[in-house]
Design a protein around this motif. Structure first.
Motif, short mmCIF file in Angstrom:
data_model
loop_
_atom_site.label_atom_id
_atom_site.label_comp_id
_atom_site.label_asym_id
_atom_site.label_seq_id
_atom_site.Cartn_x
_atom_site.Cartn_y
_atom_site.Cartn_z
N LYS A 41 0.84 -1.21 0.00
CA LYS A 41 0.00 0.00 0.00
C LYS A 41 0.88 1.26 0.00
CE LYS A 41 -0.41 -0.32 5.06
NZ LYS A 41 -1.27 -0.78 6.18
N TYR A 45 5.04 1.69 0.33
CA TYR A 45 5.65 2.47 1.41
C TYR A 45 6.64 3.50 0.86
CZ TYR A 45 3.62 -0.73 4.90
OH TYR A 45 2.75 -1.46 5.68
N SER A 199 4.28 -6.90 10.21
CA SER A 199 5.74 -7.04 10.39
C SER A 199 6.13 -7.43 11.82
CB SER A 199 6.43 -5.71 10.05
OG SER A 199 6.28 -5.41 8.69
C1 LIG Z 1 -0.58 -1.69 6.87
C2 LIG Z 1 -1.14 -2.97 7.36
C3 LIG Z 1 -0.32 -4.11 7.46
C4 LIG Z 1 1.18 -4.04 7.31
O1 LIG Z 1 1.70 -3.50 8.51
P1 LIG Z 1 3.28 -3.32 8.77
O2 LIG Z 1 3.36 -2.89 10.18
O3 LIG Z 1 3.74 -2.27 7.83
O4 LIG Z 1 3.92 -4.63 8.52
C5 LIG Z 1 -0.92 -5.33 7.78
N1 LIG Z 1 -2.25 -5.40 8.02
C6 LIG Z 1 -3.06 -4.32 7.97
C7 LIG Z 1 -4.51 -4.48 8.25
C8 LIG Z 1 -2.54 -3.07 7.65
O5 LIG Z 1 -3.34 -2.00 7.60
#
Ligand SMILES: *Cc1c(COP(=O)(O)O)cnc(C)c1O
Length: 365
Positions: A41, A45, A199
């Protein structure tokens, strides 16, 4: 001959797709036997969703997440029909049919989205279902889940997801509470694939992995374990060229607001990077750069297109217009810049600006 883009550019952003791929492989190995998706998304990044996703697809990643419908449509056009692409925000009112047209998997977050998806005629992808377990952002509340259970059975959901609020703090009690709530929902829908960890959640241990993990930030080198050694490889280098050098006397001020006063005579380098490039204004008085392996302090305020560094102690041979001051690199990473700017690495990366000349280092075949 006109100068090439790298010669003309004030600042250069190098993106190491090989490092992104290596990070994905490390996370996938850590999460195995769970599957490992990639969250791309916000234009991957800030690194470029399309080159990042193409490199990961070539490396064997077949599942991607974006935040919005339009991000999904762009990604589908670039990647072709094979990979799975899911959209976290789900269908906003009036947009459900667009998901079908681009073969995007909606994450259904609230009762209206479930109703809209149910009402859509014809064949459609099997959706994901998001239940809230403590973040209170998206996802069905416990009461909504109970109300919707009869229609949930009818929509043919394939995957159940939830999202952790405090996963970067392993000792936080909410992690365990969210996991327990997630397990309770999963018990009601035992045939669905389950996904809880992003993550940092991957580093909370196998009991948080379930069937699918969804890392974003760690792919791009942000430390998923703050306070501990970063297991991820850095993926970006950022440098800004010196535009002008000047001598300055003791007592003179530097920059807007005359907010920095020289306490001795010195030498300044003004570099072609500013807050319009996403280099945070909150680094004013606090940030730094590196010149030939030596730290140079940022003086005064970051302005829109420029920032000024104290190069008094820098090697004279390095001081010429066009030479590069390193702003993100081996000496000073994304998380270091974030700490100095009072923010998080996610924010530094997703702000990376459109004016940089971008150089992609390919993943080795
Ligand atoms: C953005 C997002 C992720 C990824 O999160 P990170 O901390 O960047 O790994 C995973 N799940 C959802 C629902 C998110 O909004």
């Amino acid at each position: 001959m006109p100068a090439d883009a790298a010669t003309r550019a004030g600042a250069i952003l190098e993106i190491d797709l090989g490092a992104v791929v290596a990070n994905w492989r490390l996370l996938a190995a850590k999460a195995a036997p769970a599957a490992c998706a990639a969250v791309v998304k916000a234009d991957g990044y800030g690194l470029g969703a399309i080159p990042v996703a193409q490199a990961l697809l070539a490396a064997g990643c077949g599942r991607f997440f974006v935040a919005t419908l339009d991000e999904g449509i762009v990604l589908r056009a670039a990647l072709g029909p094979a990979p799975e692409i899911a959209v976290f925000n789900g269908p906003l009112p009036g947009s459900a049919a667009e998901f079908v047209a681009a073969e995007l998997i909606p994450v259904l977050n609230e009762p209206g989205q479930i109703a809209a998806w149910t009402a859509l005629a014809g064949p459609k992808p099997r959706p994901m279902l998001h239940v809230d377990t403590g973040l209170a952002r998206l996802g069905l509340s416990q009461a909504q889940f109970a109300d919707c259970l009869p229609c949930i059975a009818a929509i043919g959901a394939r995957t159940l997801i939830s999202h952790l609020a405090c996963s970067e703090t392993p000792v936080h009690p909410l992690n365990g509470r969210q996991r327990t709530r997630f397990l309770a929902v999963k018990q009601r829908l035992p045939h669905l694939e389950a996904s809880l960890a992003a993550s940092s959640g991957i580093f909370l241990g196998p009991e948080f992995h379930f069937d699918l993990v969804r890392p974003g930030a760690a792919l791009y080198g942000v430390n998923p374990c703050p306070g501990r050694r970063n297991p991820m490889r850095p993926t970006v280098r950022l440098g800004a060229k010196i535009v002008q050098l000047r001598k300055i006397d003791r007592g003179e001020s530097v920059g807007y607001g005359a907010a920095h006063i020289m306490d001795g005579p010195g030498l300044l380098a003004t570099a072609a990077i500013g807050y319009a490039d996403g280099w945070p204004r909150s680094l004013s008085h606090r940030g730094c750069g590196w010149l030939a392996g030596k730290r140079v302090k940022l003086l005064g305020r970051v302005s829109m297109d420029l920032a000024t560094f104290d190069v008094t102690a820098a090697p004279p041979a390095e001081l010429y217009p066009g030479n590069m001051i390193e702003l993100i690199g081996e000496h000073y990473g994304v998380d270091d810049a974030a700490a100095d700017a009072g923010t998080i690495g996610y924010d530094i990366l997703t702000a990376l600006g459109a004016r940089y000349h971008r150089v992609y280092r390919d993943a080795p075949a």
